[in-house]
Write an enzyme that holds these catalytic residues in place. Structure first.
Site, PDB file in Angstrom:
ATOM      1  N   GLU A 114       1.419   2.057 -15.579  1.00 25.95           N
ATOM      2  CA  GLU A 114       0.886   1.398 -16.757  1.00 25.95           C
ATOM      3  C   GLU A 114       1.619   0.089 -17.023  1.00 25.95           C
ATOM      4  O   GLU A 114       2.834   0.005 -16.860  1.00 25.95           O
ATOM      5  CB  GLU A 114       1.019   2.309 -17.981  1.00 25.95           C
ATOM      6  CG  GLU A 114       0.197   3.584 -17.893  1.00 25.95           C
ATOM      7  CD  GLU A 114       0.290   4.428 -19.173  1.00 25.95           C
ATOM      8  OE1 GLU A 114       0.857   3.947 -20.174  1.00 25.95           O
ATOM      9  OE2 GLU A 114      -0.211   5.568 -19.155  1.00 25.95           O
ATOM     10  N   GLU A 181      -8.241   0.832 -20.118  1.00 21.27           N
ATOM     11  CA  GLU A 181      -8.488   1.912 -21.082  1.00 21.27           C
ATOM     12  C   GLU A 181      -8.545   1.393 -22.516  1.00 21.27           C
ATOM     13  O   GLU A 181      -7.764   0.521 -22.912  1.00 21.27           O
ATOM     14  CB  GLU A 181      -7.387   2.977 -20.985  1.00 21.27           C
ATOM     15  CG  GLU A 181      -7.561   4.134 -21.955  1.00 21.27           C
ATOM     16  CD  GLU A 181      -6.614   5.285 -21.724  1.00 21.27           C
ATOM     17  OE1 GLU A 181      -6.685   6.267 -22.488  1.00 21.27           O
ATOM     18  OE2 GLU A 181      -5.805   5.225 -20.780  1.00 21.27           O
TER      19      GLU A 181
END
Length: 263
Positions: A114, A181
């Site tokens: 991430e 996301e």
């Protein structure tokens, strides 16, 4: 037999067809998903749906390796992505050491980390040392405490510019694809157009290069809550409960096992 995707075919899919990604944590479900999914993500979401925790943060590298091996055993012809859990890539040395451990101890095809511009140097360090990397930008579940919760991104012009910069930085660092996301759909579409590698959405609208969902969400097995972006393709929890209740009822009434189930 299904032909397994490669990094090359995944990149080429951007101009061809949307990619299908789904999570899996064990061999049983991975085998069931193999024919439909282009990519299987062993997500640190297993810490919530599989281990019953409130978030992903306590997932360990050992957990991820264990579940990745299980998924790879069940879906030998699927491209498998292993999430790098929280705390395993805080700097380049830790990231490389832990990613090498994943590659040495599992057949995973790549790792996922991430972060955007702030993690580009780590992505570059990994890809320069033979580690294939899938990026993850936008809403970052591992950062939810520092951000005060799960917040949709792309609501302002500054956020849009930041997301595009993140995507370009990760691409330049060598990531062959990335997950985006929790981003406003119109902004996610612009992000996808800004790079040449596939951008796979979750809660990011339809105009990206593919979609990913957590399998326990889309099969209706996880009952605690359902995110807005999830479509339930099955009321799995109800079906399982009904089946087990039926079994229990037959056991109590001595209706199971019948003669055909007896040696």
């Amino acid at each position: 037999m299904k032909k397994k995707m490669t990094i090359t075919s995944i990149k080429k899919a951007k101009a061809d067809k949307p990619l299908v990604m789904i999570t899996a944590y064990d061999a049983l479900f991975a085998k069931l998903f193999e024919n439909s999914a282009d990519m299987i993500l062993v997500g640190d979401s297993l810490n919530m749906s599989f281990a019953g925790k409130n978030d992903t943060l306590s997932a360990s590298l050992e957990q991820m390796i264990y579940h990745t091996n299980a998924v790879c055993a069940g879906a030998k012809n699927s491209f498998v992505v292993c999430d790098m859990p929280f705390g395993t890539y805080v700097n380049k040395d830790d990231a490389l050491r832990n990613a090498i451990k994943v590659f040495q101890e599992t057949p995973a095809d790549c790792v996922k980390i991430e972060g955007g511009l702030d993690k580009a140097d780590i992505v570059k360090h990994l890809t320069s040392n033979g580690i294939a990397v899938c990026g993850h930008i936008g809403l970052l579940p591992q950062a939810f405490r520092s951000e005060g919760g799960y917040k949709v991104k792309g609501k302002t012009e500054d956020e849009k510019r930041s997301l595009i910069a993140d995507a370009k930085a990760i691409e330049e660092a060598g990531a062959f694809c990335m997950v985006i996301e929790g981003v406003k759909a119109d902004v996610a579409a612009e992000v996808a157009k800004s790079v040449e590698v596939p951008v796979i959405g979750i809660g990011a609208g339809v105009d990206v290069d593919g979609q990913v969902l957590v399998f326990s969400d889309m099969l209706g097995l996880f009952e605690e809550f359902t995110p807005k972006f999830v479509k339930k393709y099955l009321d799995g929890a109800l079906l399982v409960k009904d089946a087990v209740a039926n079994y229990a009822d037959e056991v109590v009434k001595r209706e199971f096992p019948k003669e055909e189930h007896t040696y």
